[in-house]
Design a protein around this motif. Structure first.
Motif, PDB file in Angstrom:
ATOM      1  N   SER A  62       0.836  -1.202   0.000  1.00 60.64           N
ATOM      2  CA  SER A  62       0.000   0.000   0.000  1.00 60.64           C
ATOM      3  C   SER A  62       0.873   1.254   0.000  1.00 60.64           C
ATOM      4  N   PRO A  63       0.496   2.309  -0.688  1.00 56.51           N
ATOM      5  CA  PRO A  63      -0.666   2.294  -1.584  1.00 56.51           C
ATOM      6  C   PRO A  63      -0.401   1.444  -2.824  1.00 56.51           C
ATOM      7  N   LYS A  64      -1.457   0.944  -3.393  1.00 53.40           N
ATOM      8  CA  LYS A  64      -1.305   0.080  -4.566  1.00 53.40           C
ATOM      9  C   LYS A  64      -0.932   0.883  -5.804  1.00 53.40           C
ATOM     10  N   VAL A  65      -1.353   2.135  -5.839  1.00 58.10           N
ATOM     11  CA  VAL A  65      -1.033   2.996  -6.979  1.00 58.10           C
ATOM     12  C   VAL A  65      -0.439   4.293  -6.455  1.00 58.10           C
ATOM     13  N   SER A  66       0.741   4.650  -6.936  1.00 56.97           N
ATOM     14  CA  SER A  66       1.372   5.913  -6.557  1.00 56.97           C
ATOM     15  C   SER A  66       1.667   6.703  -7.816  1.00 56.97           C
ATOM     16  N   THR A  67       1.716   8.002  -7.671  1.00 50.02           N
ATOM     17  CA  THR A  67       2.052   8.860  -8.808  1.00 50.02           C
ATOM     18  C   THR A  67       3.265   9.690  -8.421  1.00 50.02           C
ATOM     19  N   ALA A  68       4.294   9.648  -9.278  1.00 45.27           N
ATOM     20  CA  ALA A  68       5.528  10.365  -8.990  1.00 45.27           C
ATOM     21  C   ALA A  68       5.999  11.079 -10.250  1.00 45.27           C
ATOM     22  N   LYS A  69       7.019  11.909 -10.076  1.00 45.71           N
ATOM     23  CA  LYS A  69       7.551  12.654 -11.214  1.00 45.71           C
ATOM     24  C   LYS A  69       8.606  11.830 -11.930  1.00 45.71           C
ATOM     25  N   ALA A  70       8.590  11.928 -13.250  1.00 44.83           N
ATOM     26  CA  ALA A  70       9.604  11.237 -14.048  1.00 44.83           C
ATOM     27  C   ALA A  70      10.849  12.103 -14.157  1.00 44.83           C
ATOM     28  N   ASN A  71      11.968  11.483 -14.515  1.00 41.30           N
ATOM     29  CA  ASN A  71      13.220  12.163 -14.861  1.00 41.30           C
ATOM     30  C   ASN A  71      13.857  12.949 -13.728  1.00 41.30           C
ATOM     31  N   ILE A  72      13.621  12.535 -12.498  1.00 37.61           N
ATOM     32  CA  ILE A  72      14.398  13.087 -11.387  1.00 37.61           C
ATOM     33  C   ILE A  72      14.887  11.912 -10.537  1.00 37.61           C
ATOM     34  N   PRO A  73      16.024  12.090  -9.858  1.00 40.38           N
ATOM     35  CA  PRO A  73      16.572  10.983  -9.066  1.00 40.38           C
ATOM     36  C   PRO A  73      15.531  10.485  -8.050  1.00 40.38           C
ATOM     37  N   THR A  74      15.294   9.182  -8.061  1.00 40.23           N
ATOM     38  CA  THR A  74      14.191   8.625  -7.278  1.00 40.23           C
ATOM     39  C   THR A  74      14.647   7.387  -6.518  1.00 40.23           C
ATOM     40  N   LYS A  75      14.211   7.323  -5.289  1.00 43.64           N
ATOM     41  CA  LYS A  75      14.459   6.116  -4.492  1.00 43.64           C
ATOM     42  C   LYS A  75      13.133   5.562  -4.006  1.00 43.64           C
ATOM     43  N   LEU A  76      13.046   4.252  -4.094  1.00 44.61           N
ATOM     44  CA  LEU A  76      11.859   3.553  -3.617  1.00 44.61           C
ATOM     45  C   LEU A  76      12.177   3.002  -2.227  1.00 44.61           C
ATOM     46  N   ILE A  77      11.343   3.336  -1.273  1.00 48.79           N
ATOM     47  CA  ILE A  77      11.531   2.816   0.082  1.00 48.79           C
ATOM     48  C   ILE A  77      10.412   1.811   0.345  1.00 48.79           C
ATOM     49  N   VAL A  78      10.800   0.580   0.620  1.00 49.98           N
ATOM     50  CA  VAL A  78       9.791  -0.441   0.919  1.00 49.98           C
ATOM     51  C   VAL A  78       9.915  -0.794   2.398  1.00 49.98           C
ATOM     52  N   LYS A  79       8.850  -0.542   3.120  1.00 55.78           N
ATOM     53  CA  LYS A  79       8.863  -0.757   4.566  1.00 55.78           C
ATOM     54  C   LYS A  79       8.143  -2.046   4.920  1.00 55.78           C
TER      55      LYS A  79
END
Ligand SMILES: [Cu+2]
Length: 131
Positions: free
Chosen positions: A58-75
């Protein structure tokens, strides 16, 4: 004949109302917006997308910005089900996460598109839409 017709109409109405009651909470756009606002943040020009893994994602669907440095945090937090066994095919990622902890996955600068995460069995999933 008339009686049969009215029974059919009544049954149809009950089915339609049941479906409406079922579908409504899931498709509420307000809730999805709140989820997204809470789980995507940009700090010092790095975008962090946070997903909770326990009995699914959760959330099952997220919206983020493209083309910027991104990290996914899975808790994970006392996650004993298979949502701790995470697979993200598009980046060749596969790992069994600790039952409680925080996994930080560097996504680079994602292009416009959808990133999908799955449990290893494929029964749970989440997506991040990069726009
Ligand atoms: Cu699974």
């Amino acid at each position: 004949m008339n009686r049969t017709a009215s029974i059919i109409i009544t049954v149809a109405l009950v089915i339609v109302i049941s479906i409406m009651l079922f579908v409504q909470p899931k498709s509420s756009p307000g809730l999805a917006k709140i989820d997204t606002a809470q789980n995507v943040e940009i700090r010092e020009s790095v975008q962090y997308v946070t997903i909770n893994a326990k009995g699914g994602y959760s959330p099952k669907v997220s919206t983020a910005k493209a083309n910027i440095p991104t990290k996914l945090i899975v808790k994970t937090n006392g996650t004993y089900d298979c949502s701790s066994s995470l697979v993200i095919r598009s980046i060749g990622y596969q790992k069994v996460l600790p039952q409680t902890g925080e996994e930080i996955i560097d996504l680079g600068s994602p292009q416009t598109g959808t990133l999908q995460g799955l449990c290893s069995m494929g029964m749970y999933n989440f997506v991040v839409n990069f726009n």
